[in-house]
Write an enzyme that holds these catalytic residues in place. Sequence first.
Site, mmCIF file in Angstrom:
data_model
loop_
_atom_site.group_PDB
_atom_site.id
_atom_site.type_symbol
_atom_site.label_atom_id
_atom_site.label_comp_id
_atom_site.label_asym_id
_atom_site.label_seq_id
_atom_site.Cartn_x
_atom_site.Cartn_y
_atom_site.Cartn_z
ATOM 1 N N GLY A 47 49.170 49.104 41.667
ATOM 2 C CA GLY A 47 48.953 50.157 40.686
ATOM 3 C C GLY A 47 49.950 51.287 40.774
ATOM 4 O O GLY A 47 50.209 51.971 39.776
ATOM 5 N N GLU B 195 49.714 42.159 43.471
ATOM 6 C CA GLU B 195 48.307 41.817 43.255
ATOM 7 C C GLU B 195 47.996 40.350 43.550
ATOM 8 O O GLU B 195 46.881 40.015 43.962
ATOM 9 C CB GLU B 195 47.893 42.153 41.815
ATOM 10 C CG GLU B 195 47.829 43.631 41.501
ATOM 11 C CD GLU B 195 49.149 44.224 41.034
ATOM 12 O OE1 GLU B 195 49.136 45.368 40.547
ATOM 13 O OE2 GLU B 195 50.199 43.533 41.162
ATOM 14 N N ALA C 101 46.025 50.404 44.569
ATOM 15 C CA ALA C 101 44.641 50.747 44.279
ATOM 16 C C ALA C 101 43.783 50.529 45.520
ATOM 17 O O ALA C 101 44.199 49.898 46.493
ATOM 18 C CB ALA C 101 44.120 49.899 43.122
ATOM 19 N N GLU D 289 52.759 50.132 38.729
ATOM 20 C CA GLU D 289 52.339 50.125 37.322
ATOM 21 C C GLU D 289 52.371 51.522 36.702
ATOM 22 O O GLU D 289 52.814 51.689 35.556
ATOM 23 C CB GLU D 289 50.941 49.532 37.204
ATOM 24 C CG GLU D 289 50.922 48.036 37.433
ATOM 25 C CD GLU D 289 49.546 47.444 37.258
ATOM 26 O OE1 GLU D 289 49.313 46.799 36.228
ATOM 27 O OE2 GLU D 289 48.701 47.638 38.167
#
Length: 257
Positions: free
Chosen positions: A110, A133, A65, A113
């Site tokens: 992300g 993260e 991200a 994910e």
Amino acid sequence: MSETNVRVEWHNNIASVIVDRVDSLNALNVSTLREMEKKIDQTADEKADVLLLRGAGDEAFIAGADIGYMQDLSTSEAEEWGDLGHNVAKKLENYPMPTIAAIDGYAFGGGTELSLACDIRIASDDAMLGQTEIEIGIIPGWGGTQRLPRIVGDEMARRMIYLGERIDAETAKQRGLVSEVIPNAEFESRLFGLAEELANKPSFALQTAKQSINQAHEASLEAGLAHEKRAFASLFDTHDQKEGMTAFLEDRNPEFE
């Protein structure tokens, strides 16, 4: 809003949704996530038999991200940002037909994910994955704490999330995070070979199978088995069931709709 970050390419009835922010290693920002939502819906409306999630360029699938955007978010803004990622992941998870994450290059945060929300994950031999993260003081916020344990097991997911490990493709395969590792030079041909193999299967049966498997993650065993029983029976009134069984008994290849 101009749409420049995500494009759709068609190969017969196979749709590729491609994140195209090469200069940012395909990192995800607000406009990109909103484009992804729109493009995923578009391919479903156009009846894709298989959806491929891909990243443009040679370096990254989706590197994560946009940290610059996240840095100064308030808690309420962070919740809205989380909702955007969750919405894309849910669209992949609930997509009517099979989805494949084509992981070539970096897939961190992300990016990993969103791959977890796909039905199948394959990787090139130069892929790197990780829920990283923790290294920036947060945790996965787009489903990683929930989907990763279901895929690699509880303790391995904890190790990956707690330590922020970056793992290569072979390690990812050993842990069950990807199902196949392919030499980089052969990656695209294998990707489309797998997609075409899926596209040639009976589409309604594939869709029903996906719905039934998803029930295993959403309901009790008893409820999931009840769903499977109903779904199984429903296929006995379809062209593909009649054709598939007739072709088997006649020792020929079936001609599915």
